[in-house]
Design an enzyme around this catalytic site. Structure first.
Site, short mmCIF file in Angstrom:
data_model
loop_
_atom_site.label_atom_id
_atom_site.label_comp_id
_atom_site.label_asym_id
_atom_site.label_seq_id
_atom_site.Cartn_x
_atom_site.Cartn_y
_atom_site.Cartn_z
N SER A 1 0.86 -1.18 0.00
CA SER A 1 0.00 0.00 0.00
C SER A 1 0.89 1.23 0.00
O SER A 1 2.06 1.16 0.42
CB SER A 1 -0.89 0.00 1.26
OG SER A 1 -1.48 1.26 1.47
N TYR B 1 -1.57 -1.23 10.62
CA TYR B 1 -1.69 -1.49 9.19
C TYR B 1 -0.52 -0.88 8.43
O TYR B 1 0.14 -1.56 7.62
CB TYR B 1 -3.01 -0.92 8.66
CG TYR B 1 -3.14 -1.04 7.16
CD1 TYR B 1 -3.47 -2.25 6.58
CD2 TYR B 1 -2.92 0.06 6.33
CE1 TYR B 1 -3.59 -2.38 5.20
CE2 TYR B 1 -3.03 -0.06 4.95
CZ TYR B 1 -3.36 -1.27 4.39
OH TYR B 1 -3.47 -1.38 3.02
#
Length: 262
Positions: A138, A151
């Site tokens: 990401s 995350y």
């Protein structure tokens, strides 16, 4: 040199929806044999029946024993993996102390541990067949991510891990790519409850197309979207403490109308 996927065997985690499903559809069109991994067996079976050249392995990768069980099941069914696509992952949004312990731990188990374990289990065969690994991370890998601290940290691990493996294996003819999307039309936001969403999110098909192009070029990592590339450049140009402070202000949970002072 571009990789011809015709006749290759590709294992895809998180294959039942989103980017994983888009990988499955694109690689099916390119003639690959697909090994589809996810928790939802019904969705996998439906996708496999539609594609016709796919096989289902229904496992919950957050379970510590799952990677080894997947590897053993793949070998027992006579498959040899040419390309591994570690796509499965999830994130949760909110103040660190307010998110359940099980979900924080689950992010590390799925986003990091399962990815490393699967890569380690399959890498010898992939090296023998001169294949490769695609790890989906990401743009959070490049920036401090307040209110999604675990995350972001897991994705930073995936980026560093992938680029290090690229350095090890590229001289041996093995491709390793870290694919870094921004906000994408997936079920990710169904789990990251409360996170503000962009109006225009990327199509999974476009993310996959860029990933496969970068993989064919032998790149170590790639970021999808010009805006995302600018955002990650901002993180490199300014002190990380400043970026973290700005991120904390931007992503701090907004009070709901019910909790606003009169």
């Amino acid at each position: 040199m571009a990789m011809n996927f015709h006749g290759k065997t590709v294992l895809i985690t998180g294959a039942s929806m989103g980017i994983g499903e888009a990988f499955a559809r694109e690689l099916s069109r390119r003639g690959a044999t697909l090994l589809l991994v996810a928790r939802g067996e019904a969705k996998l079976q439906s996708l496999a029946a539609e594609l016709g050249n796919a096989h289902v392995f229904a496992f919950d990768l957050a379970e510590p024993s799952a990677p080894k069980r997947i590897h053993d099941a793949v070998v027992a069914r006579g498959f040899a993996v040419d390309v591994l696509i570690n796509n499965a992952g999830f994130g949760r949004y909110g103040p660190f102390e307010s998110l359940p312990f099980e979900e924080q731990h689950g992010q590390v188990a799925l986003n990091v541990s399962a990815l490393v374990d699967l890569t380690h289990l399959f890498i010898d065969g992939i090296t023998l067949r001169q294949g490769g690994v695609i790890n989906v991370a990401s743009i959070a890998a490049y920036l401090p991510t307040p209110y999604m601290a675990v995350y972001g940290a897991t994705k930073a691990f995936v980026l560093s891990f992938s680029e290090a493996l690229w350095g090890e294996y590229q001289p041996r003819g093995v491709r390793v790519l870290c694919l870094n999307p921004g906000q994408t039309e997936t079920a990710f936001f169904d789990r990251a409850v409360g996170l503000e969403q962009q109006k225009h999110k990327a199509r999974p098909e476009d993310v996959v197309r860029l990933g496969l192009e970068a993989f064919a070029q032998g790149r170590a990592s790639v970021i999808h979207g010009s805006g995302n590339r600018l955002l990650t450049a901002f993180g490199r140009l300014f002190p990380r403490a400043l970026v973290a402070r700005l991120g904390a202000r931007m992503f701090a949970p907004r009070p709901t109308p019910a909790t606003l002072a009169p």
